[in-house]
Structure formats: structure tokens, C-alpha cells
Design a protein around this motif. Sequence first.
Motif, PDB file in Angstrom:
ATOM      1  N   THR A   1       8.601   1.153   3.241  1.00 28.59           N
ATOM      2  CA  THR A   1       7.207   1.001   2.834  1.00 28.59           C
ATOM      3  C   THR A   1       6.936   1.610   1.463  1.00 28.59           C
ATOM      4  N   LEU A   2       7.875   2.410   0.990  1.00 30.07           N
ATOM      5  CA  LEU A   2       7.695   3.074  -0.307  1.00 30.07           C
ATOM      6  C   LEU A   2       8.684   2.493  -1.318  1.00 30.07           C
TER       7      LEU A   2
ATOM      8  N   ALA B   1       2.791   9.367  -2.037  1.00 26.68           N
ATOM      9  CA  ALA B   1       2.867   8.350  -3.085  1.00 26.68           C
ATOM     10  C   ALA B   1       2.923   6.937  -2.517  1.00 26.68           C
ATOM     11  N   GLU B   2       2.533   5.977  -3.367  1.00 32.07           N
ATOM     12  CA  GLU B   2       2.560   4.565  -2.966  1.00 32.07           C
ATOM     13  C   GLU B   2       3.795   3.852  -3.487  1.00 32.07           C
ATOM     14  N   ALA B   3       4.253   4.270  -4.626  1.00 39.14           N
ATOM     15  CA  ALA B   3       5.424   3.634  -5.222  1.00 39.14           C
ATOM     16  C   ALA B   3       6.061   4.580  -6.229  1.00 39.14           C
TER      17      ALA B   3
ATOM     18  N   LYS C   1      12.781   9.490  -2.502  1.00 33.99           N
ATOM     19  CA  LYS C   1      11.680   8.885  -1.758  1.00 33.99           C
ATOM     20  C   LYS C   1      11.047   9.876  -0.795  1.00 33.99           C
TER      21      LYS C   1
ATOM     22  N   MET D   1      11.967   4.145   5.064  1.00 27.79           N
ATOM     23  CA  MET D   1      11.386   4.325   3.732  1.00 27.79           C
ATOM     24  C   MET D   1      11.025   3.003   3.070  1.00 27.79           C
TER      25      MET D   1
ATOM     26  N   THR E   1       0.473   8.207  -7.019  1.00 31.94           N
ATOM     27  CA  THR E   1      -0.384   8.483  -5.876  1.00 31.94           C
ATOM     28  C   THR E   1      -1.796   8.041  -6.221  1.00 31.94           C
TER      29      THR E   1
ATOM     30  N   ALA F   1       6.417   9.120  -9.351  1.00 32.38           N
ATOM     31  CA  ALA F   1       5.707   8.724  -8.137  1.00 32.38           C
ATOM     32  C   ALA F   1       4.239   8.538  -8.457  1.00 32.38           C
TER      33      ALA F   1
ATOM     34  N   ALA G   1       8.716  11.936  -2.684  1.00 33.60           N
ATOM     35  CA  ALA G   1       7.521  11.170  -3.037  1.00 33.60           C
ATOM     36  C   ALA G   1       6.612  11.004  -1.822  1.00 33.60           C
ATOM     37  N   LYS G   2       7.232  10.842  -0.672  1.00 35.48           N
ATOM     38  CA  LYS G   2       6.462  10.636   0.543  1.00 35.48           C
ATOM     39  C   LYS G   2       5.624  11.868   0.890  1.00 35.48           C
TER      40      LYS G   2
END
Lengths: 149, 108
Positions: free
Chosen positions: A38-39, A111-113, A103, A36, A145, A143, A106-107
Motif C-alpha cells: 500500500t506504500l 507516509a503515503e508514498a 518503507k 507494504m 505525508t 517520504a 516511512a510507515k
Amino acid sequence: MYELILTVVLVSLGYIFGRRAESKHYKSIIMREKEMNTLPAMASRRPPSDGHYDQALVSGSVVIANDYFKSFVAGLRNLFGGQMRSYETLLDRARREAVLRMKQEAKTLGAEAIFNVKYETSNISGQTRKKMPVIEVHAYGTALTKYGI
Amino acid sequence: MFISNLEFMTGKTVQQHLGLVQGSSVRAKHAGKDIVAGFKNLFGGELKAYTELLHESREEATERMIEQAKAVGANAVLNVRYSTSSITAGAAEIYVYGTAVVLDGIDD
């Protein structure tokens, strides 16, 4: 005498299974945290103002209990004071697990962050008869996107 | 309905503030799950039944907040906060609140 034997049995059972469960949980947490990476989840309240993002509330929660051995040790620790290792690892595990679940959610949204992450810890041990430590950790955030995906 | 715990929506402007909206839910679990939880206290680990219970409860509270927001004519709820309190043995209250707003450029 009978009570003493019971306590010894419970403590040793708690020690064996609790330790195993904890090391297994830590292994899985570390593995998933790497996935995770990357997020990013941030406590910042101001997301980048350039570009359009879709915002969505994401959350993750976990209810976790201490094992009998740790509660027993903590009880002893209460006599002398000092650092309570057994509770520290319990809360650490719970928090990291909650964030991982957040996370994960969100994934799935792509999502990016995650911004403005808040933790909430509550003791819900009043629910069990013997008042053993049962802790709920809830992590939530927004989140972001990229727009139009 | 947009729900966010930030104070604004990126790329959108708040047209109108409609005040605080809230939702809450109190739940209890059945005795069977309590017994399982008792065992878990021996060995440690996650109490899945409780996790699910609180999750459902939180969703319901959020749902109630959204209903309230819709009733006042909002299309988004910003700055959302959760809080949990254990009222009595076997029951927990989940409370969620936020600011209902009307955002520009959302058609619904």
C-alpha cells in the motif's frame, strides 16, 4: 589433506545453513512486501503538486554476507565465466530488505508514498581478513505525508 | 530542520540558496564484532553489527551536515545525497551532502 577436509566441511556447512537462511529470508521478504504494497516507493523526482505534503528523508540499510558454499561456487564460476547466480540472489535479497526497512520507517511517519528512491551499494569486504564478500545496500528517499497529520 | 532528497519542498518556495553543506564520519568497529562477522561469512546472512555501525555513522554524518546548515542560517537541506567508501580494513567513511536553503513559511 587436513586442509582439504576442512574445506569440504566448511563448504557443506555453508551449503546447509546458507540455503536454509536464504529460503527463510526470501519467505519473510515476500510476506513483508505484500504488507507494504500500500506504500509505493518511486524513483520519480516530481511528487504531485496538488495538496500539501510534509517531506522527510527516510532510509533503510542492510549489510549482508555470502555463505562459504556460495563463495566457493562463485570462485569456480570465475574460471569459466557466466552468470553468477549466488551473487545475484545475495544482492537481490539485500536490495529488497533495504527497501522494506525504508518503507517501515516511512510507515511509522504515516507516509503515503516515497519519492526519489536511490540505492547505494558498497562493498565493505575490505574490512574482514579473508576478503569475503560483504555488501552494504542503503536505500533512501523522501517520504510524503499529508499535511497536518 | 527539513531534510529531503527532492529538489524542492511541496507547497513552499525557496527564498534563498545558501550553497552546499556536508557532513562526514569515519568509523571503525572493534575486533570482537569482526570475529562474529567472520563466522557469518561461513553461514551467510545479515551482519547486524555492521548494519548498526553504518547506521550510527550515517546519523552522525547527517547530524554534522545539519549543524553546518544551521550555522549558515538555513532551515532546510534539499537534494541530499549519501555516499560510502571503505578507506582501509576496519573503517568506512560515510559522506552526506546537500543544498542548504531558506524556505518560505517555516517559522523556527
